[in-house]
Design an enzyme around this catalytic site. Structure first.
Site, PDB file in Angstrom:
ATOM      1  N   CYS A 136       0.841  -1.198   0.000  1.00 49.69           N
ATOM      2  CA  CYS A 136       0.000   0.000   0.000  1.00 49.69           C
ATOM      3  C   CYS A 136       0.880   1.254   0.000  1.00 49.69           C
ATOM      4  CB  CYS A 136      -0.912   0.025   1.213  1.00 49.69           C
ATOM      5  SG  CYS A 136      -2.092  -1.349   1.255  1.00 49.69           S
ATOM      6  N   SER A 314      20.470 -13.567 -21.905  1.00 49.18           N
ATOM      7  CA  SER A 314      21.185 -14.116 -23.058  1.00 49.18           C
ATOM      8  C   SER A 314      21.230 -13.147 -24.231  1.00 49.18           C
ATOM      9  CB  SER A 314      20.529 -15.431 -23.501  1.00 49.18           C
ATOM     10  OG  SER A 314      19.156 -15.224 -23.808  1.00 49.18           O
ATOM     11  N   TYR A 399      11.804 -18.250 -29.788  1.00 50.54           N
ATOM     12  CA  TYR A 399      12.401 -17.713 -28.568  1.00 50.54           C
ATOM     13  C   TYR A 399      13.917 -17.617 -28.743  1.00 50.54           C
ATOM     14  CZ  TYR A 399      12.834 -17.090 -23.475  1.00 50.54           C
ATOM     15  OH  TYR A 399      13.085 -16.593 -22.233  1.00 50.54           O
ATOM     16  N   CYS A 494      11.231 -25.539 -20.455  1.00 49.97           N
ATOM     17  CA  CYS A 494      12.461 -25.322 -19.702  1.00 49.97           C
ATOM     18  C   CYS A 494      12.351 -26.113 -18.408  1.00 49.97           C
ATOM     19  CB  CYS A 494      12.647 -23.839 -19.415  1.00 49.97           C
ATOM     20  SG  CYS A 494      13.905 -23.483 -18.176  1.00 49.97           S
ATOM     21  N   GLU A 522       7.637 -17.627 -18.850  1.00 53.47           N
ATOM     22  CA  GLU A 522       7.707 -19.029 -19.253  1.00 53.47           C
ATOM     23  C   GLU A 522       7.242 -20.001 -18.185  1.00 53.47           C
ATOM     24  OE1 GLU A 522      11.727 -17.205 -20.487  1.00 53.47           O
ATOM     25  OE2 GLU A 522       9.987 -16.587 -19.322  1.00 53.47           O
ATOM     26  N   CYS A 652      19.120 -24.432 -12.588  1.00 56.20           N
ATOM     27  CA  CYS A 652      19.351 -25.111 -13.865  1.00 56.20           C
ATOM     28  C   CYS A 652      20.636 -25.932 -13.797  1.00 56.20           C
ATOM     29  CB  CYS A 652      19.448 -24.074 -14.985  1.00 56.20           C
ATOM     30  SG  CYS A 652      19.858 -24.806 -16.589  1.00 56.20           S
TER      31      CYS A 652
END
Length: 1077
Positions: A136, A314, A399, A494, A522, A652
């Protein structure tokens, strides 16, 4: 200043302007009010600044509430917020009916202020940080209890009267309700209780005011769930691990967070060792955000000692590599997956740096599940349907996280353009707007494709005006018609984003529903819907990694500006590797707070880790494992195991193959031991496509198509021609079924042919012909900073006075990354509403921000600058060369071009002493041309005569003669000229109210010479472009001041011999201006 800042009549919701001098007339909805009912600006830092307070007390007997019967239990009988309705749903419907009967925003605010008086005050002991409602604008406190008959009891309070009115309404609806009733209320149920924007557009209730309803409701529901779980004896479950960053340091909660935090303060010995290698051997480093904490921690610290280290998404990695090569780096090390090193290699070759070596961080393949999906036979079969269509043209939107080989092969099947998570929606919408009967084939990310489709379905419920704000060429009908023509691949994910499944979403709903939520585009649909709902109430962001980082920084800056104790909680809905960049940015902002006795603000980064997504340390491990392996859990995966399909480890495994040890090994071996690095070197694509073209050439073209779209906001003409020729293509695919996941065998028979010749994209970084600009420079206009709350112009345009400084900070950071030669600031550095005792400090603050640019900054004055300081004080601060207070000058950064900066307030009623000849001339002009007492009012003036307002000015005779001389000189030297002036010089590029008084006389001088090619300006606050009858381009830049949090308006210009290319960021539109002969 823009033409909107006029003296006008009543404007709905103008009482939110936070103006230091809110002078405007009010028109009541009551035909014959006894007296003009004025209302205090409730968020003003000093309420006594508003001399028009107070609002006349509302008569309790005359105040008719549509909900009247029994007393509300929390008003102690002190008012009439009452109802015969017993259920929360019935009360809510009555409240909605009541607000819908009030068609004027002012009437709704009066009602809210009345209800605020009825709300029982919350005692100070209950006003703790734990009871604060997040998100807020004002401070809001909420206390909840569950009574003996299983009914909820709510107490709320706020330091804002309007917000207190919101709280009163919600307390009235939900106090005494069952838990089921409280949890059944949805945020969309509150849409009809809007205060601002009622008559602008349907559903136009999105604002901080609407967010108050939503955020208080979410906190009510979160506390309700906790109380019910406690009463039933159910454990609420363990919280997600998190990192808390404050001025005092970093605190890790949970073993996963401890492992992340361990490397946020890296080993100085390792930093020095790495930097020594990089400096001695001229090695540049480009790394993705998703590196493990050890690598990121060392690289972030090393950046301060070696400038050729860049951590980013990337998309930017290859661009950064080119800049490093230009700066003299002999080698580029790439910390990412293989397609990233492939792109770096190809782009460096196309930029003419084939001698620069590119090295990966492993002698094994560093894969990517998305890139692999796009290289599969299934993906080529998917595109076969697109290529087989002869009834309508097709475009493949791929992509960016795919290999160069994939981009090349697919581009020869279906014309292809790459995209990122931040531009994919605009790319698709623009393509549909430019090409009739188009089919768009998106891939390979299935979740992103599904989320795009869901977003378009949601848009069909929006008004045409709301859709036009997303894309000006679309409306409800066009969105409905494009949905059947949008296709997305059904089998590409992914592995990181796949892990944000229902377990994580359920826990966020249960325990973090009132936290800020960040997510990539994604993520799976459940997480996407959750993040989009948070975004709609101002509590979330859905976008790229950089978008997430910017969102966190902006929310923190807002909290610091409020200067009250606060704790901001962010759920990190993406790969956990970016936490290093987040922590670094947060610590930098916290360190910028100079006051020792200032508010305590902390930021908590929450990792949504499922119960099955961590790898336990083997208990039988022997030997000296080091402190790190003594932790009970390690973030990430081991040998592909340990991740749950229902919730994510958000780490990853491919990215974690990029270790600090590998980086040091590569650095040690260069340049003399390249033989041992042969498996690490990023190879060149010498193979050809089925059409006989080099993969490197064809694969780069979809990227260049995207570059063109980013620069111009239009598809390149070459791509459009390729698309329109698809109807004549046919092809045959053979052997696809026997292909492996990483390779596929294709045979194509084409009718027609794609033209893959060299392309020319003037982007200042790289293009296929190796063409570079003569010079590149940054531009920004109308920052108008002031250390005051957000407000509105006199016609209701929102203005973000403090946020504009953040826009400038991001601009300078970007310009430095791009290594631009200089920057031009088009005036209005601070705002006229800046308190005059703060004028000097405010201007110095913004000038200091500009000074962090690594090059010269050329300023010009605007009317808002002159509202704050007279010329004799202002010009030295802006480093404007001056004789007798005049502020016009010229400079030549390169021999081919000259820049001429005009002083649009040479003849002006502001900035000069009242008895100065130039001020007297200006007053005479205004007296002749403007009959109004208020010389900033255009009432009665017609057309371009409306330019004769006090906030404009004119170029004087001496300056005109100087301009003529400069243009003569430029013509002799065969220089092209760019004119810069705060005030626009062409009626077609600006509103009538924002023109230079004697623009026609100035243009008469300019048109005598063929050397002037472009005139750039600010002042009007809106993008504008025109070409006059002499072929001179005119461009007005959008104001940085009017960028909502999370958005930007700045850019850079690439200057070529035959054109000027303006590349805008976010709200600033791009423009290519080809010079006339």
């Amino acid at each position: 200043m823009d033409s909107a800042a006029l003296s006008v009549g009543a404007v709905s919701s103008s009482f939110f302007c936070n103006s230091r001098n809110p002078k405007f007339s009010y028109v009541s909805s009551n035909p014959k009010p006894a007296s003009p009912p004025n209302i205090r600006c409730v968020h003003s830092e000093n309420p006594h600044l508003n001399s028009w307070y107070p609002l006349k007390p509302i008569s309790r007997t005359a105040f008719s509430c549509s909900a009247v019967a029994s007393h509300h239990p929390n008003t102690s009988g002190s008012g009439n917020l009452t109802s015969s309705a017993t259920s929360a749903r019935a009360k809510l419907q009555l409240l909605i009916q009541e607000f819908q009967s009030l068609t004027e925003p002012l009437d709704r605010v009066k009602r809210l202020l009345h209800y605020a008086e009825l709300l029982r005050p919350l005692g100070d002991p209950l006003k703790s940080n734990d009871s604060r409602v997040p998100g807020c604008t004002a401070q809001v406190w909420l206390h909840v209890e569950l009574d003996g008959v299983n009914k909820l009891r709510f107490l709320a309070d706020s330091d804002s009267e309007i917000t207190k009115g919101f709280c009163a309404c919600l307390v009235w609806v939900l106090d005494g309700a069952t838990p089921e009733e409280v949890l059944a209320v949805k945020t969309e149920d509150l849409a009809a209780l809007s205060v601002v924007g009622l008559n602008r557009k349907a559903g136009g209730y999105s604002s901080s005011r609407a967010n108050t309803w939503h955020n208080v409701l979410m906190s009510m529901q979160k506390k309700t769930k906790a109380l019910v779980a406690e009463r039933e004896g159910r454990p609420r479950g363990e919280p997600f691990p998190s990192l808390i960053v404050s001025a005092e340091g970093i605190q890790a909660k949970g073993s996963y967070a401890e492992a992340q935090a361990r490397f946020l303060l890296p080993d100085e010995v390792k930093i020095r060792e790495l930097v020594n290698f990089l400096e001695q051997k001229k090695i540049g480093v480009v790394a993705h955000f998703y590196m493990d904490p050890e690598v990121q921690g060392v690289l972030t610290a090393a950046q301060k000692l070696w400038p050729h280290i860049h951590i980013s998404d990337s998309l930017v990695m290859a661009d950064s590599a080119v800049k490093m090569a230009k700066a003299g780096c002999k080698f580029i090390t790439v910390l990412g997956v293989d397609f990233m090193s492939e792109n770096v290699r190809a782009i460096l070759d196309q930029a003419g740096f084939s001698e620069v070596g590119v090295y990966r961080m492993s002698d094994e393949r560093i894969g990517c599940s998305l890139a692999d999906a796009a290289a599969s036979p299934a993906y080529m079969d998917y595109l076969a349907a697109a290529a087989a269509s002869v009834s309508s043209p097709s475009l493949h939107v791929v992509y960016i996280n795919t290999s160069l080989e994939t981009k090349a092969y697919t581009h020869e099947v279906v014309p292809t353009i790459t995209c990122t998570s931040s531009n994919v929606v605009q790319t698709i919408l623009q393509a549909f707007s430019e090409i009739p009967d188009l089919n768009v084939w998106y891939g390979p990310d299935t979740y992103m494709g599904a989320n795009i489709m869901e977003l378009f379905r949601q848009m069909t419920a929006m008004s045409d005006e709301e859709i036009a704000e997303i894309h000006p060429k679309h409306n409800r009908n066009s969105i409905k018609s494009l949905i059947p023509c949008l296709h997305y691949f059904q089998d590409g994910t992914c592995i990181v984003h796949h892990l944000f499944g229902h377990e994580v979403v359920g826990k966020i709903n249960e325990m973090y529903c009132d936290a800020f939520l960040t997510a990539h585009f994604e993520v799976p649909g459940e997480m996407f819907s959750l993040a989009m709902e948070a975004k709609r109430r101002g509590m979330g962001v859905v976008g790229s990694t950089q978008n997430i980082l910017d969102f966190i920084k902006e929310r923190l800056q807002e909290a610091l500006d409020r200067n009250v104790d606060d704790h901001l909680q962010f759920v990190l809905g993406t790969e956990s590797g970016m936490v290093t960049s987040i922590v670094a940015a947060v610590r930098k902002l916290l360190a910028s707070v100079k006051s020792q006795d200032g508010a305590k603000v902390s930021v908590e980064i929450v990792f949504p880790v499922s119960s099955e997504s961590i790898t336990t340390t083997p208990s039988s491990s022997s030997g000296d494992t080091g402190d790190f392996l003594k932790l009970p859990v390690i973030p990430g995966v081991a040998s592909g195991e340990g991740c749950s399909l229902h919730g994510g480890c958000a780490s990853c495994p491919y990215m974690k193959m990029n270790s600090l040890g590998s980086l040091l090994k590569v650095c040690r071996s260069l340049p003399h031991d390249k033989e041992n690095l042969s498996a690490y070197e990023a190879g060149r694509f010498s193979l050809q496509t089925p059409n006989g073209n080099l993969i490197a050439d064809v694969g780069c073209e979809p990227i260049l198509h995207m570059r063109h779209f980013q620069a111009t906001k239009r598809l390149p003409e070459k791509l459009i021609q390729q698309i329109l020729r698809t109807n004549s293509w046919s092809f045959l695919v053979v052997n696809s079924a026997s292909a492996s996941n990483s390779e596929f065998l294709l045979t194509f028979v084409f009718v027609g042919n794609l033209n893959f010749g060299p392309m020319v994209y003037p982007n200042g970084i790289v293009n296929a012909q190796g063409k570079q600009p003569l010079v590149s420079f940054g531009v920004i206009a109308d920052v108008q900073y002031a250390d005051i709350p957000d407000g509105r112009s006199f016609i209701g345009v929102p203005r973000y006075y403090r946020h504009s400084q953040l826009v400038l900070q991001r601009a300078v950071q970007k310009w430095n990354e791009q290594k631009l030669k200089f920057v031009i600031n088009f005036g209005d550095t601070v705002d006229g509403f800046c308190p005059k005792d703060q004028s000097l400090t405010a201007i110095e603050k913004i000038v200091n921000e500009f000074s962090t640019f690594n090059g010269p900054v050329y300023h010009m004055i605007g009317n808002h600058c002159l509202y704050n300081l007279p010329r004799e004080k202002l010009l030295p601060l802006l480093n404007i060369p001056s004789i007798d207070g005049r502020a016009y000058y010229d400079f030549s950064p390169i021999p081919e071009f000259r820049f001429v900066v005009l002083d649009g307030y040479d003849i002006s009623a502001i900035g000069w002493p009242k008895d100065h000849p130039n001020a007297l001339k200006a007053l005479n002009v205004l007296g002749e041309k403007n009959p109004n007492t208020n010389k900033n009012s255009p009432d009665g003036l017609i057309g371009i005569e409306r330019r004769f307002l006090m906030f404009n000015g004119a170029v004087g005779k001496e300056q005109m003669e100087w301009l003529d001389h400069v243009l003569q000189d430029a013509t002799k030297l065969n220089q092209k000229v760019v004119i810069c002036c705060h005030i626009p010089l062409d009626p077609q590029v600006s509103s009538d109210e924002s023109l230079l008084w004697n623009y026609d006389e100035v243009m008469d001088v300019i048109h005598q010479y063929n050397c002037v090619k472009v005139c750039l300006a600010g002042h009007n606050h809106r993008d504008g472009y025109s070409v006059d009858s002499y072929g001179v381009h005119h461009r007005v830049l959008k104001a940085a001041l009017e960028c909502p949090p999370g958005t930007n308006a700045f850019g850079y210009v690439d200057l070529f011999p035959d054109r000027l290319l303006l590349t805008g960021t976010d709200r600033l539109e791009s423009q290519e201006m080809v010079f006339s002969c």
